[in-house]
Motif scaffolding. Sequence first.
Motif, PDB file in Angstrom:
ATOM      1  N   SER A 209       0.810  -1.217   0.000  1.00  0.00           N
ATOM      2  CA  SER A 209       0.000   0.000   0.000  1.00  0.00           C
ATOM      3  C   SER A 209       0.843   1.268   0.000  1.00  0.00           C
ATOM      4  N   VAL A 210       2.090   1.192   0.493  1.00  0.00           N
ATOM      5  CA  VAL A 210       2.932   2.389   0.551  1.00  0.00           C
ATOM      6  C   VAL A 210       4.038   2.356  -0.502  1.00  0.00           C
ATOM      7  N   LYS A 211       3.980   1.394  -1.416  1.00  0.00           N
ATOM      8  CA  LYS A 211       5.026   1.237  -2.430  1.00  0.00           C
ATOM      9  C   LYS A 211       5.015   2.404  -3.411  1.00  0.00           C
ATOM     10  N   SER A 212       6.200   2.951  -3.653  1.00  0.00           N
ATOM     11  CA  SER A 212       6.353   3.972  -4.683  1.00  0.00           C
ATOM     12  C   SER A 212       7.131   3.389  -5.854  1.00  0.00           C
ATOM     13  N   GLY A 213       7.224   4.141  -6.933  1.00  0.00           N
ATOM     14  CA  GLY A 213       7.954   3.658  -8.090  1.00  0.00           C
ATOM     15  C   GLY A 213       7.204   2.563  -8.823  1.00  0.00           C
ATOM     16  N   ILE A 221       4.894   5.991  -0.999  1.00  0.00           N
ATOM     17  CA  ILE A 221       5.817   6.714  -0.115  1.00  0.00           C
ATOM     18  C   ILE A 221       7.258   6.241  -0.288  1.00  0.00           C
ATOM     19  N   VAL A 222       7.473   4.933  -0.290  1.00  0.00           N
ATOM     20  CA  VAL A 222       8.837   4.410  -0.293  1.00  0.00           C
ATOM     21  C   VAL A 222       8.936   3.197  -1.205  1.00  0.00           C
ATOM     22  N   ASP A 223      10.064   3.074  -1.906  1.00  0.00           N
ATOM     23  CA  ASP A 223      10.284   1.973  -2.842  1.00  0.00           C
ATOM     24  C   ASP A 223      11.258   0.963  -2.224  1.00  0.00           C
ATOM     25  N   TYR A 224      10.766  -0.262  -1.994  1.00  0.00           N
ATOM     26  CA  TYR A 224      11.606  -1.287  -1.375  1.00  0.00           C
ATOM     27  C   TYR A 224      12.152  -2.282  -2.405  1.00  0.00           C
ATOM     28  N   LEU A 271      22.085   9.710  -5.735  1.00  0.00           N
ATOM     29  CA  LEU A 271      22.081   9.325  -7.133  1.00  0.00           C
ATOM     30  C   LEU A 271      21.847   7.833  -7.313  1.00  0.00           C
ATOM     31  N   ASP A 272      22.182   7.029  -6.302  1.00  0.00           N
ATOM     32  CA  ASP A 272      21.938   5.587  -6.386  1.00  0.00           C
ATOM     33  C   ASP A 272      20.703   5.172  -5.592  1.00  0.00           C
ATOM     34  N   GLY A 273      19.886   6.153  -5.202  1.00  0.00           N
ATOM     35  CA  GLY A 273      18.603   5.846  -4.580  1.00  0.00           C
ATOM     36  C   GLY A 273      18.606   5.733  -3.076  1.00  0.00           C
ATOM     37  N   GLN A 274      19.768   5.905  -2.423  1.00  0.00           N
ATOM     38  CA  GLN A 274      19.835   5.812  -0.969  1.00  0.00           C
ATOM     39  C   GLN A 274      20.300   7.132  -0.369  1.00  0.00           C
TER      40      GLN A 274
END
Length: 499
Positions: A209-213, A221-224, A271-274
């Motif tokens: 439910s909170v997955k982004s991308g 919200i956040v991409d895991y 730049l690498d997503g973190q």
Amino acid sequence: MRHLIILVMFLISGQASAKPWATDLFCKAFPNSPSCSGSTISCSYCHMAQPPALNPFGGCVKQGMAKTSSEFPSTFADMRGAIEAVGQEDCDQDGFTNLKEIEAGHLPGNDQSRPTVSGCQNQSFASLINGSWNLCQRDPAYVYKKIWLDVCGENPDYDDYKSFRALSRERQDKALDDLLDDCLESVHWRGKDGIVWQIGQYKIRPVGSVKSGEDAGVIPIVDYYADFNLFVYSQIDGHDARDQLLANYTVTRTENGSTVTYTKITPQRLLDGQVMQPDKRVGLLTSFWNLSFYLNYTGIARVLVAQAFNAYLGLSLVNMQGLTTPDPFMSQFADYDSKGVTRPECAQCHAAIDPLAYPFRNYNGLTGTAAVLQGQNATALQNLANLGDEKNLTPLSYSLPRMDYLDQQFPGIKNMPEAGYIFGRRVENLREWAQAVVDNDLFAANTVRDYWRFLIGHEPRSEENHEFVKLWTDFKTVHNYNVKAMLHDLIKTEAYSVP
């Protein structure tokens, strides 16, 4: 017998009932018990569900002690008499003595847990041929079909299957290794939602439910997926499985038809997503998802530690597994976040749990997010170079002001040390903490157990213990944490290759 005495002294004595080190002590006393092979027992050996209620074995031992002394035994000699009698009893009345069940890796207090006898020990091979498979020895044709189904995710071509059966035994063995290599490249095995991806589910515990991308949820919200990419990368192509907890890099994934490629990216903050500074990254422990979901706004990373123990060691802190209590003076154990953890009934566990969390001291979850959004750090955060400054209160980074900020809510929390203790070993920072995890036998055993459960279909059984122990021991030593190499050994085990 001396070993069993040591166990019971800690498990059921009035002075030390349900102490967190009891399960650890049992496995140090019985390292060859299948229950301790790459794992540790739970309180269920002596207790019903959770302490202090005793199961039949725990109650039996308590009664045995009462026969030899009016007080709890103070010497091994006094304890020995009581335990020797109990060891030869069958307290759960399942037909096996307590010691026999412990030696076989079963629960002496549960009548549904008992040693079994293989049918192959009592019947001739001829009577166990069912027309398709030989049920009592390795059957290459059976393994051939299993690899196709388990690893490739489809049935083999019938003509190919017949051609395989026509090969000599030596050539069959070579063909099985080649088939496994081919199937390990399949989308079914290494692709998104593939087998390795699924194995990573309980380690990452995604919330759609909170997955982004990619595949965004209703509240993106956040991409895991970055976590899954790193996990899968550590498990394939001969890579080091320890990198899931040690890597400072990120990984990207591309899928083109039946080809799935994972690419290691040079660490470059943002730049690498973190957000985390590359020199402070500790694999999945410090990922965007892990810190935002498991640390969040809390001051002490107890939930994060509990999840890490479950995910990477197969231990449950709820069942007091894997806990070793350091000297409180040395660990500086205190009630830093005013949760009452120093009360006697709480301290017996938290004196071991909290020092596990101290190395996460300066790793920020979402603390200070509101301040950043309100512009208090806007000037510093506009400059990418400044973002690496540990003096900034930056969410999802290594942030020295985190404790000062939290001290307003929990006075005194800034006195919490960064050094902590894990498995009785002092660690100065989170990287040393993670190194202690991957160095532990439990990490190797848990990794192998993940694949054992999927490919064989159940937890390692007592009669399979010798194969399981050799598999994870070789994984750690011979194969140097190479999952691919370990799988080539797994398909040769009796547990996998005998129908």
